[in-house]
Design a protein around this motif. Structure first.
Motif, short mmCIF file in Angstrom:
data_model
loop_
_atom_site.label_atom_id
_atom_site.label_comp_id
_atom_site.label_asym_id
_atom_site.label_seq_id
_atom_site.Cartn_x
_atom_site.Cartn_y
_atom_site.Cartn_z
N ALA A 1 -11.99 2.42 -3.66
CA ALA A 1 -10.95 1.55 -3.12
C ALA A 1 -11.24 0.08 -3.44
O ALA A 1 -10.33 -0.69 -3.73
CB ALA A 1 -10.84 1.75 -1.61
N PHE A 2 -12.50 -0.31 -3.39
CA PHE A 2 -12.88 -1.68 -3.75
C PHE A 2 -12.48 -1.96 -5.19
O PHE A 2 -11.92 -3.02 -5.49
CB PHE A 2 -14.38 -1.87 -3.56
N ALA A 3 -12.77 -1.04 -6.08
CA ALA A 3 -12.44 -1.22 -7.49
C ALA A 3 -10.93 -1.27 -7.71
O ALA A 3 -10.44 -2.05 -8.54
CB ALA A 3 -13.06 -0.11 -8.33
N VAL A 4 -10.18 -0.47 -6.98
CA VAL A 4 -8.72 -0.49 -7.11
C VAL A 4 -8.17 -1.84 -6.66
O VAL A 4 -7.31 -2.43 -7.31
CB VAL A 4 -8.09 0.66 -6.28
N GLY A 5 -8.69 -2.35 -5.54
CA GLY A 5 -8.17 -3.61 -5.00
C GLY A 5 -8.62 -4.84 -5.73
O GLY A 5 -8.02 -5.90 -5.60
N ALA B 1 -7.77 3.86 2.13
CA ALA B 1 -8.66 2.77 1.71
C ALA B 1 -8.14 2.13 0.42
O ALA B 1 -8.11 0.89 0.31
CB ALA B 1 -10.08 3.28 1.53
N SER B 2 -7.74 2.94 -0.54
CA SER B 2 -7.27 2.40 -1.83
C SER B 2 -5.99 1.61 -1.68
O SER B 2 -5.86 0.50 -2.22
CB SER B 2 -7.06 3.53 -2.83
N ALA B 3 -5.04 2.15 -0.93
CA ALA B 3 -3.76 1.44 -0.74
C ALA B 3 -3.97 0.15 0.05
O ALA B 3 -3.39 -0.89 -0.28
CB ALA B 3 -2.77 2.35 -0.02
N THR B 4 -4.82 0.21 1.06
CA THR B 4 -5.07 -0.99 1.86
C THR B 4 -5.77 -2.06 1.03
O THR B 4 -5.40 -3.24 1.09
CB THR B 4 -5.93 -0.63 3.09
N MET B 5 -6.76 -1.67 0.24
CA MET B 5 -7.47 -2.66 -0.57
C MET B 5 -6.57 -3.22 -1.68
O MET B 5 -6.68 -4.40 -2.01
CB MET B 5 -8.75 -2.07 -1.15
#
Length: 150
Positions: free
Chosen positions: A81-85, A29-33
């Protein structure tokens, strides 16, 4: 007699069905976002609407692809993941402090998308957990009763 499955269900069953660990689902999720955030910044000049709309299917896939034993991790990892992206599209200037304030502001402004994706992941994991518990209960009911001998 079983009735045939609808064509949509047959098509969905052909899709890949990986089973990620809790950590793997969070990394997915983190990498994708992060990738989607970078693409959004590059192609759409950091459109929050596009980013939010792309977050929803990533949340759903994360919840669908996590292992049954790690279901609880999906609703926890998708907000991270939202915050990372959101970092690439936040648009902060002026060093670390400016960038941090831009990320916090973007998270506050886009809270609806954040809550929506988390809700999607939570609902999917709840349904998967209930189905798993029902499956286990049916298997236990079908198993032959063992007689204990003294």
């Amino acid at each position: 007699m079983r009735r045939p499955a609808p064509p949509v269900v047959v098509a969905l069953r052909r899709l890949p069905n990986p089973r990620l660990t809790g950590l793997g689902a969070g990394l997915f999720a983190s990498a994708t976002m992060l990738l989607l955030g970078l693409l959004d910044q590059l192609l759409l000049d950091g459109s929050p609407l596009a980013y939010g709309l792309l977050f929803l299917p990533v949340s759903a896939l994360t919840a669908l692809w996590v292992r049954t034993a790690d279901l609880v991790t999906a609703p926890i990892s998708v907000p991270i993941a939202f915050a990372v992206g959101v970092v690439p599209i936040a648009g902060g200037t002026g060093g670390f402090g400016g960038q941090a304030m831009a990320v916090v502001t973007a998270l506050a402004v886009q809270a609806g998308w954040l809550y929506g994706g988390t809700l999607v992941a939570g609902l999917i994991t709840c349904v998967r957990k209930v189905r798993h518990m029902g499956r286990r209960q049916r298997l236990a009911a079908r198993a032959p009763q063992r007689v204990r001998r003294p």
